[in-house]
Design a protein around this motif. Sequence first.
Motif, PDB file in Angstrom:
ATOM      1  N   VAL A 127       0.878  -1.177   0.000  1.00  0.00           N
ATOM      2  CA  VAL A 127       0.000   0.000   0.000  1.00  0.00           C
ATOM      3  C   VAL A 127       0.911   1.221   0.000  1.00  0.00           C
ATOM      4  O   VAL A 127       1.727   1.400   0.913  1.00  0.00           O
ATOM      5  CB  VAL A 127      -0.934   0.017   1.220  1.00  0.00           C
ATOM      6  CG1 VAL A 127      -1.804   1.277   1.205  1.00  0.00           C
ATOM      7  CG2 VAL A 127      -1.818  -1.239   1.232  1.00  0.00           C
ATOM      8  N   ILE A 128       0.778   2.029  -1.040  1.00  0.00           N
ATOM      9  CA  ILE A 128       1.717   3.126  -1.295  1.00  0.00           C
ATOM     10  C   ILE A 128       1.172   4.453  -0.784  1.00  0.00           C
ATOM     11  O   ILE A 128       0.071   4.871  -1.134  1.00  0.00           O
ATOM     12  CB  ILE A 128       1.994   3.256  -2.809  1.00  0.00           C
ATOM     13  CG1 ILE A 128       2.406   1.913  -3.419  1.00  0.00           C
ATOM     14  CG2 ILE A 128       3.033   4.340  -3.070  1.00  0.00           C
ATOM     15  CD1 ILE A 128       3.658   1.295  -2.846  1.00  0.00           C
ATOM     16  N   HIS A 129       1.991   5.105   0.043  1.00  0.00           N
ATOM     17  CA  HIS A 129       1.702   6.460   0.523  1.00  0.00           C
ATOM     18  C   HIS A 129       2.617   7.408  -0.236  1.00  0.00           C
ATOM     19  O   HIS A 129       3.842   7.251  -0.206  1.00  0.00           O
ATOM     20  CB  HIS A 129       1.983   6.534   2.026  1.00  0.00           C
ATOM     21  CG  HIS A 129       1.873   7.913   2.600  1.00  0.00           C
ATOM     22  ND1 HIS A 129       0.837   8.293   3.425  1.00  0.00           N
ATOM     23  CD2 HIS A 129       2.672   9.008   2.475  1.00  0.00           C
ATOM     24  CE1 HIS A 129       1.003   9.560   3.786  1.00  0.00           C
ATOM     25  NE2 HIS A 129       2.106  10.019   3.214  1.00  0.00           N
ATOM     26  N   SER A 130       2.053   8.369  -0.938  1.00  0.00           N
ATOM     27  CA  SER A 130       2.867   9.336  -1.674  1.00  0.00           C
ATOM     28  C   SER A 130       2.256  10.724  -1.528  1.00  0.00           C
ATOM     29  O   SER A 130       1.149  10.974  -1.999  1.00  0.00           O
ATOM     30  CB  SER A 130       2.940   8.954  -3.153  1.00  0.00           C
ATOM     31  OG  SER A 130       3.714   9.901  -3.871  1.00  0.00           O
ATOM     32  N   ARG A 131       3.005  11.607  -0.871  1.00  0.00           N
ATOM     33  CA  ARG A 131       2.509  12.973  -0.679  1.00  0.00           C
ATOM     34  C   ARG A 131       3.607  13.975  -1.032  1.00  0.00           C
ATOM     35  O   ARG A 131       4.707  13.923  -0.481  1.00  0.00           O
ATOM     36  CB  ARG A 131       2.068  13.164   0.781  1.00  0.00           C
ATOM     37  CG  ARG A 131       1.293  14.451   0.997  1.00  0.00           C
ATOM     38  CD  ARG A 131       0.688  14.512   2.383  1.00  0.00           C
ATOM     39  NE  ARG A 131      -0.178  15.681   2.516  1.00  0.00           N
ATOM     40  CZ  ARG A 131      -0.684  16.104   3.669  1.00  0.00           C
ATOM     41  NH1 ARG A 131      -0.438  15.446   4.778  1.00  0.00           N
ATOM     42  NH2 ARG A 131      -1.455  17.179   3.699  1.00  0.00           N
ATOM     43  N   ASP A 132       3.285  14.861  -1.960  1.00  0.00           N
ATOM     44  CA  ASP A 132       4.254  15.850  -2.451  1.00  0.00           C
ATOM     45  C   ASP A 132       5.537  15.174  -2.944  1.00  0.00           C
ATOM     46  O   ASP A 132       6.642  15.732  -2.804  1.00  0.00           O
ATOM     47  CB  ASP A 132       4.585  16.875  -1.351  1.00  0.00           C
ATOM     48  CG  ASP A 132       3.449  17.851  -1.117  1.00  0.00           C
ATOM     49  OD1 ASP A 132       2.377  17.671  -1.726  1.00  0.00           O
ATOM     50  OD2 ASP A 132       3.624  18.788  -0.309  1.00  0.00           O
ATOM     51  N   ALA A 133       5.407  13.986  -3.516  1.00  0.00           N
ATOM     52  CA  ALA A 133       6.577  13.223  -3.957  1.00  0.00           C
ATOM     53  C   ALA A 133       6.241  12.437  -5.217  1.00  0.00           C
ATOM     54  O   ALA A 133       6.645  11.287  -5.374  1.00  0.00           O
ATOM     55  CB  ALA A 133       7.027  12.284  -2.836  1.00  0.00           C
ATOM     56  N   ALA A 134       5.491  13.051  -6.110  1.00  0.00           N
ATOM     57  CA  ALA A 134       4.944  12.337  -7.270  1.00  0.00           C
ATOM     58  C   ALA A 134       6.023  11.697  -8.128  1.00  0.00           C
ATOM     59  O   ALA A 134       5.983  10.491  -8.401  1.00  0.00           O
ATOM     60  CB  ALA A 134       4.099  13.292  -8.114  1.00  0.00           C
ATOM     61  N   LYS A 135       7.011  12.483  -8.560  1.00  0.00           N
ATOM     62  CA  LYS A 135       8.011  11.960  -9.501  1.00  0.00           C
ATOM     63  C   LYS A 135       8.891  10.897  -8.847  1.00  0.00           C
ATOM     64  O   LYS A 135       9.132   9.829  -9.424  1.00  0.00           O
ATOM     65  CB  LYS A 135       8.883  13.103 -10.036  1.00  0.00           C
ATOM     66  CG  LYS A 135       9.862  12.619 -11.117  1.00  0.00           C
ATOM     67  CD  LYS A 135      10.706  13.745 -11.675  1.00  0.00           C
ATOM     68  CE  LYS A 135      11.546  13.278 -12.858  1.00  0.00           C
ATOM     69  NZ  LYS A 135      12.416  12.131 -12.521  1.00  0.00           N
ATOM     70  N   ASP A 136       9.376  11.170  -7.633  1.00  0.00           N
ATOM     71  CA  ASP A 136      10.258  10.208  -6.965  1.00  0.00           C
ATOM     72  C   ASP A 136       9.542   8.890  -6.703  1.00  0.00           C
ATOM     73  O   ASP A 136      10.130   7.816  -6.845  1.00  0.00           O
ATOM     74  CB  ASP A 136      10.786  10.788  -5.648  1.00  0.00           C
ATOM     75  CG  ASP A 136      11.911  11.798  -5.867  1.00  0.00           C
ATOM     76  OD1 ASP A 136      12.278  12.028  -7.034  1.00  0.00           O
ATOM     77  OD2 ASP A 136      12.415  12.352  -4.869  1.00  0.00           O
ATOM     78  N   THR A 137       8.264   8.971  -6.306  1.00  0.00           N
ATOM     79  CA  THR A 137       7.507   7.736  -6.036  1.00  0.00           C
ATOM     80  C   THR A 137       7.389   6.902  -7.300  1.00  0.00           C
ATOM     81  O   THR A 137       7.686   5.704  -7.296  1.00  0.00           O
ATOM     82  CB  THR A 137       6.098   8.048  -5.490  1.00  0.00           C
ATOM     83  OG1 THR A 137       6.202   8.903  -4.339  1.00  0.00           O
ATOM     84  CG2 THR A 137       5.365   6.774  -5.102  1.00  0.00           C
ATOM     85  N   LEU A 138       6.970   7.535  -8.372  1.00  0.00           N
ATOM     86  CA  LEU A 138       6.801   6.796  -9.629  1.00  0.00           C
ATOM     87  C   LEU A 138       8.134   6.239 -10.122  1.00  0.00           C
ATOM     88  O   LEU A 138       8.218   5.066 -10.515  1.00  0.00           O
ATOM     89  CB  LEU A 138       6.181   7.696 -10.697  1.00  0.00           C
ATOM     90  CG  LEU A 138       5.920   7.009 -12.046  1.00  0.00           C
ATOM     91  CD1 LEU A 138       4.892   5.893 -11.901  1.00  0.00           C
ATOM     92  CD2 LEU A 138       5.473   8.019 -13.096  1.00  0.00           C
ATOM     93  N   ASP A 139       9.181   7.068 -10.083  1.00  0.00           N
ATOM     94  CA  ASP A 139      10.494   6.620 -10.547  1.00  0.00           C
ATOM     95  C   ASP A 139      10.960   5.389  -9.773  1.00  0.00           C
ATOM     96  O   ASP A 139      11.481   4.435 -10.351  1.00  0.00           O
ATOM     97  CB  ASP A 139      11.538   7.738 -10.399  1.00  0.00           C
ATOM     98  CG  ASP A 139      11.353   8.849 -11.428  1.00  0.00           C
ATOM     99  OD1 ASP A 139      10.544   8.665 -12.357  1.00  0.00           O
ATOM    100  OD2 ASP A 139      12.008   9.903 -11.283  1.00  0.00           O
ATOM    101  N   MET A 140      10.756   5.404  -8.464  1.00  0.00           N
ATOM    102  CA  MET A 140      11.196   4.277  -7.638  1.00  0.00           C
ATOM    103  C   MET A 140      10.363   3.032  -7.908  1.00  0.00           C
ATOM    104  O   MET A 140      10.881   1.916  -7.934  1.00  0.00           O
ATOM    105  CB  MET A 140      11.120   4.649  -6.158  1.00  0.00           C
ATOM    106  CG  MET A 140      12.226   5.578  -5.742  1.00  0.00           C
ATOM    107  SD  MET A 140      12.440   5.577  -3.963  1.00  0.00           S
ATOM    108  CE  MET A 140      12.933   3.885  -3.682  1.00  0.00           C
ATOM    109  N   MET A 141       9.071   3.227  -8.106  1.00  0.00           N
ATOM    110  CA  MET A 141       8.201   2.078  -8.365  1.00  0.00           C
ATOM    111  C   MET A 141       8.511   1.435  -9.716  1.00  0.00           C
ATOM    112  O   MET A 141       8.466   0.217  -9.855  1.00  0.00           O
ATOM    113  CB  MET A 141       6.737   2.489  -8.245  1.00  0.00           C
ATOM    114  CG  MET A 141       6.336   2.720  -6.789  1.00  0.00           C
ATOM    115  SD  MET A 141       4.679   3.402  -6.600  1.00  0.00           S
ATOM    116  CE  MET A 141       3.665   2.001  -7.089  1.00  0.00           C
ATOM    117  N   VAL A 142       8.868   2.268 -10.683  1.00  0.00           N
ATOM    118  CA  VAL A 142       9.280   1.734 -11.987  1.00  0.00           C
ATOM    119  C   VAL A 142      10.598   0.969 -11.831  1.00  0.00           C
ATOM    120  O   VAL A 142      10.742  -0.162 -12.311  1.00  0.00           O
ATOM    121  CB  VAL A 142       9.411   2.865 -13.032  1.00  0.00           C
ATOM    122  CG1 VAL A 142      10.088   2.352 -14.298  1.00  0.00           C
ATOM    123  CG2 VAL A 142       8.033   3.448 -13.358  1.00  0.00           C
TER     124      VAL A 142
END
Length: 257
Positions: A127-142
Amino acid sequence: MGIIDTHSHYNDEAFDEDREELLLSLPTKGIDRVVNIAVDIESSKECIELADKYDYIYATVGVHPSYVHEMQSDYIEKLKDLAKHEKVVAIAEIGLDYYWSTEHKEKQKEEFARQLELAKELGLTAVIHSRDAAKDTLDMMVAKRAGEIGGVVHCYSYGVELAREYLKMGFYFGIGGVSTFKNAKKLKEVIAYLPMESIVLETDAPYLSPVPNRGKRNSSLNIPYIVEEIARIKGIQAEEVVQRTFENVHRLYPKLG
Protein backbone atom coordinates in the motif's frame (compact mmCIF):
# COMPACT_ATOMS: atom_id res chain seq x y z
CA MET A 1 -21.49 -8.86 0.01
CA GLY A 2 -20.90 -5.53 1.73
CA ILE A 3 -18.58 -2.57 1.99
CA ILE A 4 -14.85 -3.17 2.50
CA ASP A 5 -12.74 -0.44 4.10
CA THR A 6 -9.24 -1.07 2.73
CA HIS A 7 -7.43 1.52 4.85
CA SER A 8 -8.10 2.38 8.48
CA HIS A 9 -6.12 2.96 11.68
CA TYR A 10 -8.40 1.63 14.45
CA ASN A 11 -5.44 1.18 16.79
CA ASP A 12 -5.12 5.00 16.83
CA GLU A 13 -5.67 6.67 20.19
CA ALA A 14 -8.64 8.55 18.69
CA PHE A 15 -10.61 5.29 19.21
CA ASP A 16 -9.43 4.55 22.76
CA GLU A 17 -12.75 5.50 24.39
CA ASP A 18 -15.13 3.46 22.23
CA ARG A 19 -13.02 1.16 20.02
CA GLU A 20 -14.73 -2.11 20.87
CA GLU A 21 -18.24 -0.68 20.69
CA LEU A 22 -17.52 0.90 17.29
CA LEU A 23 -15.82 -2.16 15.80
CA LEU A 24 -18.58 -4.52 16.97
CA SER A 25 -21.14 -2.24 15.28
CA LEU A 26 -19.50 -2.37 11.83
CA PRO A 27 -20.93 -5.71 10.61
CA THR A 28 -24.42 -4.59 11.64
CA LYS A 29 -24.04 -1.45 9.47
CA GLY A 30 -23.04 -3.15 6.22
CA ILE A 31 -19.27 -3.07 6.69
CA ASP A 32 -18.09 -6.51 5.56
CA ARG A 33 -14.31 -6.32 6.05
CA VAL A 34 -11.71 -3.85 7.28
CA VAL A 35 -7.98 -3.75 6.54
CA ASN A 36 -6.19 -2.02 9.40
CA ILE A 37 -2.96 -0.36 8.28
CA ALA A 38 0.33 -0.12 10.18
CA VAL A 39 2.72 2.85 10.26
CA ASP A 40 5.60 1.43 12.36
CA ILE A 41 6.66 -1.72 14.22
CA GLU A 42 4.46 -1.08 17.25
CA SER A 43 1.35 -0.38 15.19
CA SER A 44 2.12 -3.47 13.07
CA LYS A 45 1.78 -5.52 16.27
CA GLU A 46 -1.41 -3.64 17.19
CA CYS A 47 -2.92 -4.31 13.76
CA ILE A 48 -2.30 -8.02 14.21
CA GLU A 49 -3.88 -7.93 17.69
CA LEU A 50 -7.03 -6.38 16.23
CA ALA A 51 -7.08 -8.96 13.43
CA ASP A 52 -6.83 -11.72 16.03
CA LYS A 53 -9.73 -10.27 18.00
CA TYR A 54 -12.21 -9.59 15.15
CA ASP A 55 -12.94 -12.06 12.34
CA TYR A 56 -13.64 -9.29 9.81
CA ILE A 57 -10.47 -7.25 10.46
CA TYR A 58 -7.24 -7.91 8.54
CA ALA A 59 -3.81 -6.41 9.09
CA THR A 60 -0.76 -5.00 7.36
CA VAL A 61 2.78 -4.56 8.61
CA GLY A 62 5.09 -1.79 7.50
CA VAL A 63 6.69 1.57 8.27
CA HIS A 64 5.29 4.88 7.01
CA PRO A 65 7.82 7.19 5.31
CA SER A 66 7.55 9.75 8.11
CA TYR A 67 8.88 7.18 10.62
CA VAL A 68 11.54 5.24 8.71
CA HIS A 69 14.38 7.43 10.00
CA GLU A 70 13.46 6.39 13.57
CA MET A 71 13.75 2.65 12.89
CA GLN A 72 16.56 0.40 14.12
CA SER A 73 18.52 -1.30 11.34
CA ASP A 74 16.90 -4.69 12.07
CA TYR A 75 13.34 -3.47 11.53
CA ILE A 76 13.01 -5.32 8.20
CA GLU A 77 13.64 -8.63 10.00
CA LYS A 78 10.96 -7.71 12.54
CA LEU A 79 8.50 -6.95 9.75
CA LYS A 80 9.36 -10.21 8.04
CA ASP A 81 8.57 -12.11 11.24
CA LEU A 82 5.28 -10.24 11.84
CA ALA A 83 4.24 -10.77 8.20
CA LYS A 84 4.03 -14.53 8.83
CA HIS A 85 0.66 -14.00 10.53
CA GLU A 86 -2.14 -15.55 8.48
CA LYS A 87 -4.22 -12.33 8.39
CA VAL A 88 -1.44 -10.01 7.19
CA VAL A 89 -2.35 -9.03 3.62
CA ALA A 90 0.20 -6.36 2.63
CA ILE A 91 3.34 -4.41 3.48
CA ALA A 92 1.89 -1.04 4.38
CA GLU A 93 1.84 1.77 4.44
CA ILE A 94 5.08 2.54 2.70
CA GLY A 95 6.31 5.21 0.29
CA LEU A 96 7.48 8.82 0.27
CA ASP A 97 6.18 11.89 2.08
CA TYR A 98 7.83 15.27 1.51
CA TYR A 99 4.89 17.28 2.86
CA TRP A 100 6.00 17.41 6.50
CA SER A 101 9.74 17.37 5.94
CA THR A 102 12.34 16.87 3.22
CA GLU A 103 15.11 16.38 5.77
CA HIS A 104 15.14 12.56 5.41
CA LYS A 105 14.47 12.28 1.66
CA GLU A 106 17.29 9.85 0.91
CA LYS A 107 16.48 7.71 3.94
CA GLN A 108 12.84 7.57 2.85
CA LYS A 109 13.87 6.39 -0.62
CA GLU A 110 16.25 3.80 0.78
CA GLU A 111 13.66 2.30 3.13
CA PHE A 112 10.87 2.47 0.55
CA ALA A 113 13.07 0.36 -1.72
CA ARG A 114 13.80 -2.13 1.09
CA GLN A 115 10.12 -2.51 1.94
CA LEU A 116 9.14 -2.98 -1.70
CA GLU A 117 11.77 -5.71 -1.89
CA LEU A 118 10.35 -7.27 1.27
CA ALA A 119 6.85 -7.32 -0.25
CA LYS A 120 8.21 -9.01 -3.37
CA GLU A 121 10.17 -11.55 -1.30
CA LEU A 122 7.12 -12.45 0.81
CA GLY A 123 4.63 -12.49 -2.06
CA LEU A 124 2.58 -9.69 -0.49
CA THR A 125 1.19 -6.57 -2.13
CA ALA A 126 2.05 -3.02 -1.01
CA VAL A 127 0.00 0.00 0.00
CA ILE A 128 1.72 3.13 -1.30
CA HIS A 129 1.70 6.46 0.52
CA SER A 130 2.87 9.34 -1.67
CA ARG A 131 2.51 12.97 -0.68
CA ASP A 132 4.25 15.85 -2.45
CA ALA A 133 6.58 13.22 -3.96
CA ALA A 134 4.94 12.34 -7.27
CA LYS A 135 8.01 11.96 -9.50
CA ASP A 136 10.26 10.21 -6.96
CA THR A 137 7.51 7.74 -6.04
CA LEU A 138 6.80 6.80 -9.63
CA ASP A 139 10.49 6.62 -10.55
CA MET A 140 11.20 4.28 -7.64
CA MET A 141 8.20 2.08 -8.37
CA VAL A 142 9.28 1.73 -11.99
CA ALA A 143 12.87 0.98 -10.95
CA LYS A 144 11.73 -1.62 -8.41
CA ARG A 145 9.24 -3.17 -10.86
CA ALA A 146 6.37 -2.52 -8.48
CA GLY A 147 3.92 -3.81 -11.08
CA GLU A 148 5.18 -7.30 -10.20
CA ILE A 149 4.25 -6.64 -6.55
CA GLY A 150 0.89 -4.93 -7.03
CA GLY A 151 -1.20 -3.13 -4.46
CA VAL A 152 -2.96 0.15 -3.78
CA VAL A 153 -2.02 3.79 -4.20
CA HIS A 154 -3.56 5.05 -0.97
CA CYS A 155 -5.44 8.38 -0.85
CA TYR A 156 -4.51 9.11 -4.45
CA SER A 157 -3.88 12.84 -4.77
CA TYR A 158 -2.27 13.40 -8.17
CA GLY A 159 -3.74 13.94 -11.64
CA VAL A 160 -4.97 11.80 -14.52
CA GLU A 161 -1.58 11.67 -16.25
CA LEU A 162 0.10 9.96 -13.30
CA ALA A 163 -2.95 7.76 -12.70
CA ARG A 164 -2.41 6.38 -16.21
CA GLU A 165 1.09 5.23 -15.20
CA TYR A 166 -0.15 3.45 -12.07
CA LEU A 167 -2.91 1.81 -14.10
CA LYS A 168 -0.26 0.40 -16.44
CA MET A 169 1.35 -1.20 -13.38
CA GLY A 170 -1.95 -2.77 -12.43
CA PHE A 171 -2.30 -0.84 -9.18
CA TYR A 172 -5.62 -0.12 -7.48
CA PHE A 173 -6.58 3.36 -6.30
CA GLY A 174 -7.78 3.97 -2.74
CA ILE A 175 -10.65 6.47 -2.89
CA GLY A 176 -11.75 8.05 0.38
CA GLY A 177 -13.34 11.08 1.96
CA VAL A 178 -11.37 13.66 -0.03
CA SER A 179 -13.49 12.68 -3.06
CA THR A 180 -16.47 14.42 -1.43
CA PHE A 181 -14.67 17.75 -0.87
CA LYS A 182 -15.84 20.60 -3.12
CA ASN A 183 -12.26 21.64 -3.89
CA ALA A 184 -11.17 18.10 -4.92
CA LYS A 185 -11.63 18.84 -8.64
CA LYS A 186 -8.51 16.93 -9.70
CA LEU A 187 -9.49 13.79 -7.75
CA LYS A 188 -13.02 13.87 -9.18
CA GLU A 189 -11.48 13.98 -12.67
CA VAL A 190 -9.33 10.96 -11.80
CA ILE A 191 -12.37 9.02 -10.53
CA ALA A 192 -14.18 9.80 -13.79
CA TYR A 193 -11.14 8.55 -15.72
CA LEU A 194 -10.47 5.35 -13.77
CA PRO A 195 -12.15 2.06 -14.71
CA MET A 196 -14.29 0.71 -11.86
CA GLU A 197 -12.02 -2.38 -11.90
CA SER A 198 -9.26 -0.23 -10.38
CA ILE A 199 -11.09 1.44 -7.49
CA VAL A 200 -11.21 0.35 -3.85
CA LEU A 201 -12.86 2.14 -0.94
CA GLU A 202 -10.98 3.48 2.08
CA THR A 203 -11.37 5.87 5.00
CA ASP A 204 -7.92 6.49 6.53
CA ALA A 205 -9.91 6.59 9.78
CA PRO A 206 -9.69 8.52 12.05
CA TYR A 207 -8.59 11.04 9.39
CA LEU A 208 -10.17 12.60 6.27
CA SER A 209 -13.87 12.32 7.07
CA PRO A 210 -16.09 12.88 4.05
CA VAL A 211 -18.64 15.66 3.72
CA PRO A 212 -20.96 16.11 5.66
CA ASN A 213 -18.71 15.01 8.54
CA ARG A 214 -15.53 16.74 7.39
CA GLY A 215 -13.38 17.72 10.37
CA LYS A 216 -14.84 15.07 12.67
CA ARG A 217 -13.35 11.70 13.56
CA ASN A 218 -13.68 9.34 10.62
CA SER A 219 -14.76 5.69 10.66
CA SER A 220 -15.87 3.00 8.22
CA LEU A 221 -19.47 4.06 8.91
CA ASN A 222 -18.84 7.10 6.67
CA ILE A 223 -18.05 5.05 3.56
CA PRO A 224 -21.60 5.31 2.13
CA TYR A 225 -20.90 9.03 1.50
CA ILE A 226 -17.84 8.04 -0.56
CA VAL A 227 -19.85 5.39 -2.41
CA GLU A 228 -22.51 7.97 -3.30
CA GLU A 229 -19.92 10.40 -4.66
CA ILE A 230 -18.23 7.74 -6.82
CA ALA A 231 -21.66 6.64 -8.08
CA ARG A 232 -22.55 10.26 -8.93
CA ILE A 233 -19.29 10.83 -10.82
CA LYS A 234 -19.52 7.51 -12.68
CA GLY A 235 -23.24 7.77 -13.42
CA ILE A 236 -24.00 4.38 -11.86
CA GLN A 237 -25.96 3.08 -8.88
CA ALA A 238 -24.39 3.03 -5.41
CA GLU A 239 -25.05 -0.73 -5.24
CA GLU A 240 -22.82 -1.23 -8.27
CA VAL A 241 -19.99 0.72 -6.63
CA VAL A 242 -20.23 -1.52 -3.55
CA GLN A 243 -20.33 -4.70 -5.62
CA ARG A 244 -17.48 -3.77 -7.97
CA THR A 245 -15.18 -2.56 -5.18
CA PHE A 246 -15.98 -5.71 -3.16
CA GLU A 247 -14.86 -7.83 -6.13
CA ASN A 248 -11.75 -5.68 -6.62
CA VAL A 249 -10.62 -6.10 -3.01
CA HIS A 250 -11.00 -9.86 -3.21
CA ARG A 251 -8.75 -9.90 -6.28
CA LEU A 252 -6.26 -7.68 -4.47
CA TYR A 253 -6.40 -9.56 -1.13
CA PRO A 254 -7.46 -13.20 -1.69
CA LYS A 255 -6.92 -13.86 2.03
CA LEU A 256 -10.09 -11.90 2.83
CA GLY A 257 -12.10 -15.00 1.88
